[in-house]
Design a protein around this motif. Structure first.
Motif, PDB file in Angstrom:
ATOM      1  N   ALA A  64      64.787  34.132  33.859  1.00 28.26           N
ATOM      2  CA  ALA A  64      65.005  32.736  33.485  1.00 28.26           C
ATOM      3  C   ALA A  64      63.696  32.043  33.146  1.00 28.26           C
ATOM      4  CB  ALA A  64      65.711  32.000  34.630  1.00 28.26           C
ATOM      5  N   ALA A  65      62.662  32.314  33.934  1.00 30.19           N
ATOM      6  CA  ALA A  65      61.353  31.719  33.666  1.00 30.19           C
ATOM      7  C   ALA A  65      60.811  32.188  32.316  1.00 30.19           C
ATOM      8  CB  ALA A  65      60.379  32.074  34.787  1.00 30.19           C
ATOM      9  N   LEU A  66      60.991  33.473  32.027  1.00 32.00           N
ATOM     10  CA  LEU A  66      60.527  34.007  30.742  1.00 32.00           C
ATOM     11  C   LEU A  66      61.224  33.300  29.582  1.00 32.00           C
ATOM     12  CD1 LEU A  66      58.895  36.075  29.128  1.00 32.00           C
ATOM     13  CD2 LEU A  66      60.763  37.704  29.449  1.00 32.00           C
ATOM     14  N   VAL A  67      62.526  33.119  29.702  1.00 35.76           N
ATOM     15  CA  VAL A  67      63.288  32.419  28.663  1.00 35.76           C
ATOM     16  C   VAL A  67      62.732  31.013  28.464  1.00 35.76           C
ATOM     17  CG1 VAL A  67      65.514  31.400  28.078  1.00 35.76           C
ATOM     18  CG2 VAL A  67      65.416  33.742  28.937  1.00 35.76           C
ATOM     19  N   GLN A  68      62.553  30.284  29.560  1.00 38.68           N
ATOM     20  CA  GLN A  68      62.080  28.909  29.460  1.00 38.68           C
ATOM     21  C   GLN A  68      60.657  28.821  28.923  1.00 38.68           C
ATOM     22  OE1 GLN A  68      65.352  27.263  29.901  1.00 38.68           O
ATOM     23  NE2 GLN A  68      63.680  25.819  30.115  1.00 38.68           N
ATOM     24  N   PHE A  69      59.776  29.695  29.388  1.00 41.19           N
ATOM     25  CA  PHE A  69      58.389  29.674  28.917  1.00 41.19           C
ATOM     26  C   PHE A  69      58.314  29.943  27.422  1.00 41.19           C
ATOM     27  CE2 PHE A  69      56.837  31.187  33.358  1.00 41.19           C
ATOM     28  CZ  PHE A  69      56.998  29.904  33.851  1.00 41.19           C
ATOM     29  N   GLU A  70      59.126  30.921  26.956  1.00 38.56           N
ATOM     30  CA  GLU A  70      59.123  31.240  25.528  1.00 38.56           C
ATOM     31  C   GLU A  70      59.763  30.116  24.710  1.00 38.56           C
ATOM     32  OE1 GLU A  70      61.056  34.976  25.039  1.00 38.56           O
ATOM     33  OE2 GLU A  70      59.399  36.136  25.906  1.00 38.56           O
ATOM     34  N   ILE A 109      53.076  35.578  25.339  1.00 40.75           N
ATOM     35  CA  ILE A 109      51.617  35.682  25.243  1.00 40.75           C
ATOM     36  C   ILE A 109      51.113  34.922  24.029  1.00 40.75           C
ATOM     37  CG2 ILE A 109      49.672  37.266  25.044  1.00 40.75           C
ATOM     38  CD1 ILE A 109      51.192  37.392  27.719  1.00 40.75           C
ATOM     39  N   ASP A 110      51.809  35.055  22.912  1.00 38.47           N
ATOM     40  CA  ASP A 110      51.411  34.355  21.695  1.00 38.47           C
ATOM     41  C   ASP A 110      51.451  32.844  21.898  1.00 38.47           C
ATOM     42  OD1 ASP A 110      50.864  34.280  18.713  1.00 38.47           O
ATOM     43  OD2 ASP A 110      52.775  33.214  18.780  1.00 38.47           O
ATOM     44  N   ALA A 142      53.850  35.753  38.192  1.00 43.65           N
ATOM     45  CA  ALA A 142      54.850  36.801  38.437  1.00 43.65           C
ATOM     46  C   ALA A 142      55.438  37.327  37.139  1.00 43.65           C
ATOM     47  CB  ALA A 142      55.955  36.257  39.339  1.00 43.65           C
ATOM     48  N   VAL A 143      55.709  36.443  36.191  1.00 44.31           N
ATOM     49  CA  VAL A 143      56.242  36.867  34.895  1.00 44.31           C
ATOM     50  C   VAL A 143      55.217  37.715  34.158  1.00 44.31           C
ATOM     51  CG1 VAL A 143      56.904  36.053  32.599  1.00 44.31           C
ATOM     52  CG2 VAL A 143      57.886  34.978  34.623  1.00 44.31           C
ATOM     53  N   THR A 144      53.955  37.282  34.162  1.00 46.92           N
ATOM     54  CA  THR A 144      52.902  38.045  33.492  1.00 46.92           C
ATOM     55  C   THR A 144      52.753  39.427  34.121  1.00 46.92           C
ATOM     56  OG1 THR A 144      51.715  35.987  32.992  1.00 46.92           O
ATOM     57  CG2 THR A 144      50.477  38.039  32.807  1.00 46.92           C
ATOM     58  N   ALA A 145      52.769  39.481  35.451  1.00 46.18           N
ATOM     59  CA  ALA A 145      52.640  40.767  36.149  1.00 46.18           C
ATOM     60  C   ALA A 145      53.778  41.705  35.776  1.00 46.18           C
ATOM     61  CB  ALA A 145      52.621  40.545  37.664  1.00 46.18           C
ATOM     62  N   ARG A 146      54.992  41.163  35.691  1.00 52.48           N
ATOM     63  CA  ARG A 146      56.130  42.020  35.350  1.00 52.48           C
ATOM     64  C   ARG A 146      56.036  42.526  33.922  1.00 52.48           C
ATOM     65  NH1 ARG A 146      62.441  40.303  35.268  1.00 52.48           N
ATOM     66  NH2 ARG A 146      61.626  39.097  33.530  1.00 52.48           N
ATOM     67  N   GLU A 147      55.547  41.692  32.988  1.00 50.27           N
ATOM     68  CA  GLU A 147      55.393  42.147  31.614  1.00 50.27           C
ATOM     69  C   GLU A 147      54.333  43.238  31.512  1.00 50.27           C
ATOM     70  OE1 GLU A 147      57.575  41.035  29.041  1.00 50.27           O
ATOM     71  OE2 GLU A 147      58.429  40.524  30.988  1.00 50.27           O
ATOM     72  N   LEU A 198      48.926  27.740  22.495  1.00 51.60           N
ATOM     73  CA  LEU A 198      49.175  26.359  22.902  1.00 51.60           C
ATOM     74  C   LEU A 198      48.708  26.023  24.320  1.00 51.60           C
ATOM     75  CD1 LEU A 198      52.769  25.928  21.439  1.00 51.60           C
ATOM     76  CD2 LEU A 198      50.592  25.302  20.387  1.00 51.60           C
ATOM     77  N   GLU A 199      48.702  27.021  25.216  1.00 51.05           N
ATOM     78  CA  GLU A 199      48.356  26.736  26.603  1.00 51.05           C
ATOM     79  C   GLU A 199      47.390  27.787  27.157  1.00 51.05           C
ATOM     80  OE1 GLU A 199      51.833  25.235  28.975  1.00 51.05           O
ATOM     81  OE2 GLU A 199      52.947  26.060  27.279  1.00 51.05           O
ATOM     82  N   PRO A 200      46.260  28.021  26.462  1.00 46.20           N
ATOM     83  CA  PRO A 200      45.344  29.074  26.913  1.00 46.20           C
ATOM     84  C   PRO A 200      44.767  28.818  28.296  1.00 46.20           C
ATOM     85  CG  PRO A 200      44.304  27.691  25.246  1.00 46.20           C
ATOM     86  CD  PRO A 200      45.765  27.337  25.265  1.00 46.20           C
TER      87      PRO A 200
END
Length: 203
Positions: free
Chosen positions: A24-30, A110-111, A66-71, A116-118
């Motif tokens: 869900a977090a991945l969906v929202q972040f993207e 990541i893109d 956590a999302v970054t670690a899983r990716e 936009l949020e480096p």
């Protein structure tokens, strides 16, 4: 190709609550970026309450980590399949290089974050990213050691150090994609890897 955005049906198939929250977090972040995502948004998408998100994962920054670690872990798992598709160590090294660069270049999250949020992503890949980097070096070393054994090639005693050097090149190319070298296409990346990365790792 960019990773497909998970649908609500995809989320429903996730086995664990933590997995559903991260999906869900991945969906929202993207979809809207980290800054505009709230814990409530993630909870609603995962079909849990906000307290569950805080208890299972933590704050929004914890969700990003956590999302970054899983990716990263998903990518490393995909790299394990590469040796079975090649019959030379050079091809394996080159394909790993191309796969990692291409995956991060085309990953929607990541893109978005690099563009936009480096300020949110860069610390996780630099000053706070030691665990991710170490994980990548260790996993890549294991993959290539196993490949050497399977191809009946002699071990490379300092292969860990060689792979760390190669990983640092990859890391730099991800963080600073602008280059005077042609690295736009997979063909160009493969040529670069065979000319410069393969010798570092195997010669």
């Amino acid at each position: 190709m960019p990773a497909a955005t998970p649908t609500s049906k995809d989320l429903a198939r996730t086995d664990t609550i933590e997995g559903r929250i991260l999906d869900a977090a991945l969906v929202q972040f993207e979809r809207v970026g980290v800054k505009k995502t709230t814990i409530e948004d993630v909870a609603r998408q995962a079909e849990v309450d906000r307290v569950t998100v805080y208890r299972r994962i933590g704050s929004r920054d914890d969700l990003v980590r956590a999302v970054t670690a899983r990716e990263v872990q998903r990518l490393l798992a995909d790299l394990e399949d590469i040796p079975s598709r090649h019959d030379t160590i050079d091809a394996v090294v080159a394909t790993i290089f191309v796969t990692v660069i291409t995956r991060w270049r085309t990953h929607p999250l990541i893109d978005r974050m690099l563009t936009l949020e480096p300020d949110r992503l860069l610390p996780q890949l630099t000053t706070e990213g030691s665990s991710f980097f170490t994980m990548s070096v260790v996993a890549s070393t294991t993959i290539l050691r196993n490949t050497l054994q399977e191809l009946d090639l002699p071990d490379i005693p300092d292969i860990g150090a060689r792979i760390e050097i190669a990983c640092r090149v990859v890391h730099s190319l991800i963080l600073q994609p602008v280059s005077t070298i042609d690295l736009e296409s997979e063909h160009a990346l493969d040529a670069f890897a065979r000319e410069y990365i393969v010798p570092i790792v195997t010669r």
